[in-house]
Design a protein around this motif. Structure first.
Motif, PDB file in Angstrom:
ATOM      1  N   PRO A 152       0.797  -1.228   0.000  1.00 48.04           N
ATOM      2  CA  PRO A 152       0.000   0.000   0.000  1.00 48.04           C
ATOM      3  C   PRO A 152       0.835   1.287   0.000  1.00 48.04           C
ATOM      4  O   PRO A 152       0.492   2.250  -0.690  1.00 48.04           O
ATOM      5  CB  PRO A 152      -0.824  -0.099   1.285  1.00 48.04           C
ATOM      6  CG  PRO A 152      -0.728  -1.506   1.738  1.00 48.04           C
ATOM      7  CD  PRO A 152       0.470  -2.114   1.103  1.00 48.04           C
ATOM      8  N   GLU A 153       1.943   1.292   0.692  1.00 50.18           N
ATOM      9  CA  GLU A 153       2.707   2.542   0.767  1.00 50.18           C
ATOM     10  C   GLU A 153       3.204   2.946  -0.616  1.00 50.18           C
ATOM     11  O   GLU A 153       3.173   4.122  -1.003  1.00 50.18           O
ATOM     12  CB  GLU A 153       3.864   2.434   1.773  1.00 50.18           C
ATOM     13  CG  GLU A 153       4.978   1.457   1.432  1.00 50.18           C
ATOM     14  CD  GLU A 153       4.600  -0.016   1.682  1.00 50.18           C
ATOM     15  OE1 GLU A 153       5.447  -0.878   1.409  1.00 50.18           O
ATOM     16  OE2 GLU A 153       3.453  -0.285   2.106  1.00 50.18           O
ATOM     17  N   HIS A 154       3.609   1.966  -1.428  1.00 44.71           N
ATOM     18  CA  HIS A 154       4.074   2.284  -2.798  1.00 44.71           C
ATOM     19  C   HIS A 154       2.892   2.780  -3.624  1.00 44.71           C
ATOM     20  O   HIS A 154       2.958   3.786  -4.327  1.00 44.71           O
ATOM     21  CB  HIS A 154       4.648   1.037  -3.462  1.00 44.71           C
ATOM     22  CG  HIS A 154       6.031   0.710  -3.024  1.00 44.71           C
ATOM     23  ND1 HIS A 154       7.115   1.451  -3.426  1.00 44.71           N
ATOM     24  CD2 HIS A 154       6.527  -0.239  -2.208  1.00 44.71           C
ATOM     25  CE1 HIS A 154       8.219   0.940  -2.885  1.00 44.71           C
ATOM     26  NE2 HIS A 154       7.880  -0.076  -2.136  1.00 44.71           N
ATOM     27  N   ALA A 155       1.792   2.050  -3.530  1.00 47.63           N
ATOM     28  CA  ALA A 155       0.614   2.386  -4.349  1.00 47.63           C
ATOM     29  C   ALA A 155       0.078   3.763  -3.946  1.00 47.63           C
ATOM     30  O   ALA A 155      -0.371   4.535  -4.793  1.00 47.63           O
ATOM     31  CB  ALA A 155      -0.447   1.312  -4.159  1.00 47.63           C
ATOM     32  N   ARG A 156       0.169   4.076  -2.665  1.00 48.22           N
ATOM     33  CA  ARG A 156      -0.320   5.390  -2.227  1.00 48.22           C
ATOM     34  C   ARG A 156       0.537   6.508  -2.806  1.00 48.22           C
ATOM     35  O   ARG A 156       0.014   7.555  -3.228  1.00 48.22           O
ATOM     36  CB  ARG A 156      -0.319   5.483  -0.694  1.00 48.22           C
ATOM     37  CG  ARG A 156      -0.806   6.822  -0.201  1.00 48.22           C
ATOM     38  CD  ARG A 156      -1.014   6.870   1.268  1.00 48.22           C
ATOM     39  NE  ARG A 156       0.208   6.540   1.999  1.00 48.22           N
ATOM     40  CZ  ARG A 156       0.289   6.568   3.316  1.00 48.22           C
ATOM     41  NH1 ARG A 156      -0.773   6.927   4.026  1.00 48.22           N
ATOM     42  NH2 ARG A 156       1.398   6.248   3.954  1.00 48.22           N
ATOM     43  N   ASN A 157       1.846   6.295  -2.881  1.00 41.62           N
ATOM     44  CA  ASN A 157       2.719   7.319  -3.489  1.00 41.62           C
ATOM     45  C   ASN A 157       2.307   7.573  -4.933  1.00 41.62           C
ATOM     46  O   ASN A 157       2.222   8.724  -5.384  1.00 41.62           O
ATOM     47  CB  ASN A 157       4.183   6.868  -3.430  1.00 41.62           C
ATOM     48  CG  ASN A 157       4.699   6.839  -2.002  1.00 41.62           C
ATOM     49  OD1 ASN A 157       4.100   7.459  -1.120  1.00 41.62           O
ATOM     50  ND2 ASN A 157       5.770   6.089  -1.776  1.00 41.62           N
TER      51      ASN A 157
END
Ligand SMILES: Cc1cc2nc3c(=O)[nH]c(=O)nc-3n(C[C@H](O)[C@H](O)[C@H](O)COP(=O)(O)O)c2cc1C
Length: 458
Positions: free
Chosen positions: A299-304
């Motif tokens: 999620p952290e990558h996708a949120r960026n």
């Protein structure tokens, strides 16, 4: 003789290929090779599978930049026209569509590249015309800012005009190959284009005889106001991202109305919405695969990525909250306007949290995702086509190669049984598959159906 569609009510199916699949976490599945995206054998097999399924074409998206963070998914791609040339040698009939930018190319080079692909494939080339909406790309071409949305489309307009002139700069019968007289070609049938415009000054003629299709098939994928008008003037096929039947019907009717307004026969352009099918022998099995993939998203990558698309700070996107109310207005977006609006509308309409939204986008980047049995997938395609929302589909398997193999082996036969898809290729060129006419050069005084070289390979 105007370009027109002579096809039947059958669907047109394009295989949108992307590394190990369109789901951003597909590379993490046990079956996947994390380096498949730079392995020509992977793509040759995919092209053969699409051809075995009698699909109209295979397609590659492209951007001249390393646009997503390499921590998230296989990054970087082989240059599409180079890759398609290799796939052309391993196939006979399937169309070959590559994306190329009008903002970061010159018409002479690009016209030559697509004419070359059309020659070596026996008339199967298509060009997905994009203006490239990312700052990452601009920075690779002497720029510090993204060119304005409007300016990108103005350049694209002239770019296509020049490319057409170059593809038409040789009459179909210019090459004589007359060994007795020693005359290889008739100079009077090779025409300098002498183009002087706002963006380009091109003397021409192209340094290649006219290709089997005359011109590659022109594809476009922009859905903003400028994007739709551009498509209505130039596109022979339109790829689009639509989430709901109503939106797809509205888009379909709109681009056809615009085409009519620009003096074109609306049937001379095909509309192919994207669909990401996740297929299982039961619905439960399909949903389980979808869930397995979504659980592999970081999620952290996708949120960026989402923050970049929405032009906000990632800290303003708490995962378990809905999108902030005060997002930038579409007018201020110089990047991909329609994709921005589609994503915000999807989140608002379904009241998705950021985590749920990145799950949906992880699967298809805003394209429609559909999980179900082969029968259910066939129903979903038939419904949209039957409701005036599509002439066919951009099939975007979540996982490759297995997702394309299942589609070809299990969905295509159902569509054939329903009389919705071809049982054999009727012709040899992409234009034949799409039911599009071969454009004239409009300056030759006697028609000649095909170039000499094409007759030899047919
Ligand atoms: C199916 C599909 C494929 C696309 N492929 C590319 C691509 O390869 N490269 C690219 O820069 N943009 C690609 N786009 C984005 C479009 O070219 C365009 O930038 C986007 O749809 C926004 O256009 P708009 O600003 O006119 O709304 C694609 C869009 C769709 C729907």
């Amino acid at each position: 003789m105007a370009a027109g569609r002579t096809g039947s009510k059958e669907l047109h199916l394009n295989a949108f290929l992307m590394s190990t699949g369109h789901h951003e976490a597909s590379w993490r599945l046990p079956e996947s090779d994390p380096a498949a995206h730079i392995d020509v054998r992977h793509y040759v097999e995919l092209a053969r599978t699409a051809e075995r399924g009698l699909m109209d074409s295979v397609f590659f998206a492209d951007s001249p930049a390393l646009f997503s963070d390499v921590g998230r998914r296989p990054a970087g791609t082989l240059e599409p026209t180079v890759l398609l040339a290799a796939m052309a040698m391993a196939t006979e009939r399937v169309g070959l569509i590559a994306t190329a930018s009008t903002t970061y190319n010159e018409p002479y080079n690009l016209a030559r590249r697509f004419a070359s692909l059309d020659h070596l494939s026996g008339g199967r080339a298509g060009w997905n015309i994009v203006t490239t909406a990312t700052l990452d790309a601009a920075r690779n071409f002497n720029l510090t800012e993204l060119p304005a949305h409007r300016d990108r489309y103005l350049r694209a307009e002239e770019f296509v005009e020049v490319s057409r002139k170059l593809w038409d700069s040789w009459d179909d019968d210019a090459v004589l190959g007359d060994k007795a007289s020693g005359q290889w070609a008739d100079q009077s049938r090779v025409h300098p284009i002498g183009h002087d415009g706002d963006h380009f000054h091109v003397a021409g003629a192209l340094n290649l005889p006219r290709s089997p299709q005359g011109r590659p098939v022109l594809v476009q994928a922009g859905s903003s106001e400028d994007g739709r008008d551009f498509a209505a003037r130039h596109a022979e096929a339109i790829f689009t991202a639509q989430q709901t039947l109503e939106d797809a019907q509205a888009f379909y009717a709109d681009v056809r109305t615009r085409a009519r307004r620009h003096g074109r026969d609306p049937d001379s352009l095909l509309v192919l919405p994207g669909i990401v099918p996740v297929i299982g022998s039961t619905e439960a099995e399909a949903l389980a695969l979808e869930q397995q993939l979504d659980e592999l998203i970081r999620p952290e990558h996708a949120r960026n990525q989402l923050a970049r698309t929405l032009r906000v700070d990632p800290d303003d996107l708490p995962l378990d909250r809905e999108l902030p109310a005060d997002l930038p207005d579409e007018d201020t977006i110089e990047g991909a306007k329609s994709r921005y609006t589609l994503i915000v509308d999807l989140a608002r309409r379904e009241r998705l949290t950021v985590r749920q939204l990145i799950g949906r986008l992880g699967g298809g980047r805003g394209h429609r995702t559909f999980s179900g049995t082969p029968e259910q997938v066939a129903d979903a395609l038939e419904e949209w086509a039957g409701a005036g929302a599509a002439d066919g589909f951009n099939v975007m398997p979540a996982v490759l190669p297995s997702g394309l193999e299942v589609f070809v082996d299990q969905v295509v036969p159902i569509l054939q049984q329903r009389g919705l898809f071809r049982r054999e290729y009727a012709g040899t060129t992409l234009r034949d598959h799409y039911g599009l006419e071969r454009p004239d050069t409009h300056h030759d005084h006697h028609a000649h159906p095909r170039t000499i070289r094409h007759q030899e390979t047919a």
